[in-house]
Scaffold this motif. Structure first.
Motif, PDB file in Angstrom:
ATOM      1  N   GLY A 241      -4.720   2.989  -7.097  1.00 54.56           N
ATOM      2  CA  GLY A 241      -5.376   3.804  -6.079  1.00 54.56           C
ATOM      3  C   GLY A 241      -4.684   5.128  -5.805  1.00 54.56           C
ATOM      4  O   GLY A 241      -4.196   5.803  -6.721  1.00 54.56           O
TER       5      GLY A 241
ATOM      6  N   THR B 260      -6.402  -6.975  -4.169  1.00 58.42           N
ATOM      7  CA  THR B 260      -7.830  -6.711  -4.065  1.00 58.42           C
ATOM      8  C   THR B 260      -8.704  -7.936  -4.320  1.00 58.42           C
ATOM      9  O   THR B 260      -9.844  -7.987  -3.882  1.00 58.42           O
ATOM     10  CB  THR B 260      -8.245  -5.599  -5.042  1.00 58.42           C
ATOM     11  OG1 THR B 260      -7.876  -5.980  -6.375  1.00 58.42           O
ATOM     12  CG2 THR B 260      -7.551  -4.285  -4.689  1.00 58.42           C
TER      13      THR B 260
ATOM     14  N   TRP C  38      -0.538   0.629  -2.983  1.00 57.41           N
ATOM     15  CA  TRP C  38      -1.784   1.387  -2.838  1.00 57.41           C
ATOM     16  C   TRP C  38      -1.512   2.828  -2.414  1.00 57.41           C
ATOM     17  O   TRP C  38      -2.224   3.740  -2.807  1.00 57.41           O
ATOM     18  CB  TRP C  38      -2.660   0.676  -1.822  1.00 57.41           C
ATOM     19  CG  TRP C  38      -3.996   1.291  -1.558  1.00 57.41           C
ATOM     20  CD1 TRP C  38      -5.187   0.985  -2.170  1.00 57.41           C
ATOM     21  CD2 TRP C  38      -4.316   2.305  -0.589  1.00 57.41           C
ATOM     22  NE1 TRP C  38      -6.208   1.747  -1.646  1.00 57.41           N
ATOM     23  CE2 TRP C  38      -5.699   2.563  -0.675  1.00 57.41           C
ATOM     24  CE3 TRP C  38      -3.558   3.022   0.347  1.00 57.41           C
ATOM     25  CZ2 TRP C  38      -6.340   3.504   0.133  1.00 57.41           C
ATOM     26  CZ3 TRP C  38      -4.196   3.961   1.160  1.00 57.41           C
ATOM     27  CH2 TRP C  38      -5.569   4.194   1.039  1.00 57.41           C
TER      28      TRP C  38
END
Length: 333
Positions: free
Chosen positions: A76, A141, A150
């Motif tokens: 991410g 996730t 993240w």
């Protein structure tokens, strides 16, 4: 022969009766009562192993200067940030290296949830050579994916991170669209972006002052002074489509870690004037001269303390930020 059969039948009958009596006395297993809250998704030992593996992944990638070495433990916004930092390092011949990123925990909180995604947040020790700790946001996730970094921010000087539940208890997960807060987590970035793009925005009173916003206002003012009457400066900011991470705090609020983009544009307004620009445009542009306009794009990961909707003070407090230049472009039209 008949006598034997009768005795055998009596014996069987007695045995059956004894078994029947015993069966009445056998205790039946009782199901455990349902817990009032879901258990913590991680304990300290497992979280420590995850943080170690994240640190090793980052170290390998830093040594190679290659985001491909980050693997599955960095995803991410964190992956995007590191990739952009490596690009800037290459463009500046190593003069500007990636930011210091450590995983040594000082305080941590994990999700108390039976669903996914399952976030965790960690305040680190102060990195060597630095003055301020980091706030790391981790997430799992799905059941079949590992926990991964993240995003992260450097906490602002003197900031107090709201109290979260200890690792063994777990903290409730706050959904992106959750109500009950002064601002829903999914809306925090866009509302803060309005303040960055326009300090006089109606949203300004919703957010406490922070060093990052002040620094960028000073950057814009200095740039306007440098280019004078030959050009103009404009800014634009917005949250991204990436869902934020959010965990509940002890006071009924939430810590929200979110991603946003911020653009800084210089446009030439006097056609025959010679206008050149420096940082941040010249980092990724081969030619610093402006014929039409040039735009620098930054990615920001920002952490906020968002109070509950019924809190006496509903001001949203930025806690820290990590920022990186991700692109520079020109429009000579």
């Amino acid at each position: 022969m008949k006598a034997r059969k009768a005795v055998a039948g009596l014996s069987l009958a007695l045995t059956s009766g004894l078994l029947s009596a015993c069966a009445d006395e056998v205790p039946q297993p009782q199901p455990a009562p349902e817990p009032e809250t879901p258990p913590a998704a991680l304990d300290d030992q497992r979280l420590g192993r995850i943080l170690d593996e994240i640190g090793q992944s980052v170290a390998r990638a830093d040594e190679a200067g290659d985001a491909g070495e980050l693997g599955r433990r960095v995803i991410g916004p964190a992956q995007e940030t590191r990739e952009a930092e490596y690009a800037v390092a290459e463009a500046t011949d190593g003069e500007t290296g990636p930011s210091t990123l450590i995983t040594d925990p000082q305080v941590s909180a994990v999700a108390a949830s039976e669903d996914w995604p399952r976030p965790a947040m960690v305040v680190t020790e102060v990195p060597d050579g630095e003055n301020l700790p980091l706030l790391l946001g981790l997430t799992q996730t799905s059941p079949r994916t590992p926990y991964a970094l993240w995003g992260w921010v450097t906490l602002f000087p003197g900031i107090e991170v709201p109290q979260m539940a200890r690792t063994e208890a777990g903290s409730p997960v706050v959904a992106p669209d959750a109500g009950g807060l002064a601002v829903a987590p999914e809306n925090v970035a866009d509302q803060y972006a309005q303040v960055l793009a326009d300090p006089d925005s109606d949203r300004a009173e919703q957010f406490a002052d922070d060093p990052n916003a002040q620094a960028w206002q000073e950057t814009v003012s200095a740039l306007e002074e440098d280019i004078g009457e030959f050009g103009e400066v404009s800014t634009d900011a917005a949250g991204t489509d990436t869902d934020p991470l959010a965990l509940a705090t002890a006071d009924g609020g939430a810590i929200v870690l979110t991603e946003m983009r911020w653009e800084l544009t210089v446009s030439k307004t006097v056609e025959d004037a010679g206008l050149t620009v420096g940082w941040p445009f010249d980092v990724l542009l081969d030619d610093p001269e402006v014929d039409g306009s040039v735009t620098a794009t930054f990615e920001r990961t920002v952490a906020f303390s968002v109070p509950s909707a019924d809190a006496e003070d509903s001001t949203v407090r930025p806690l820290g930020v990590t920022e990186v230049l991700v692109d520079a472009s020109r429009d000579d039209g």
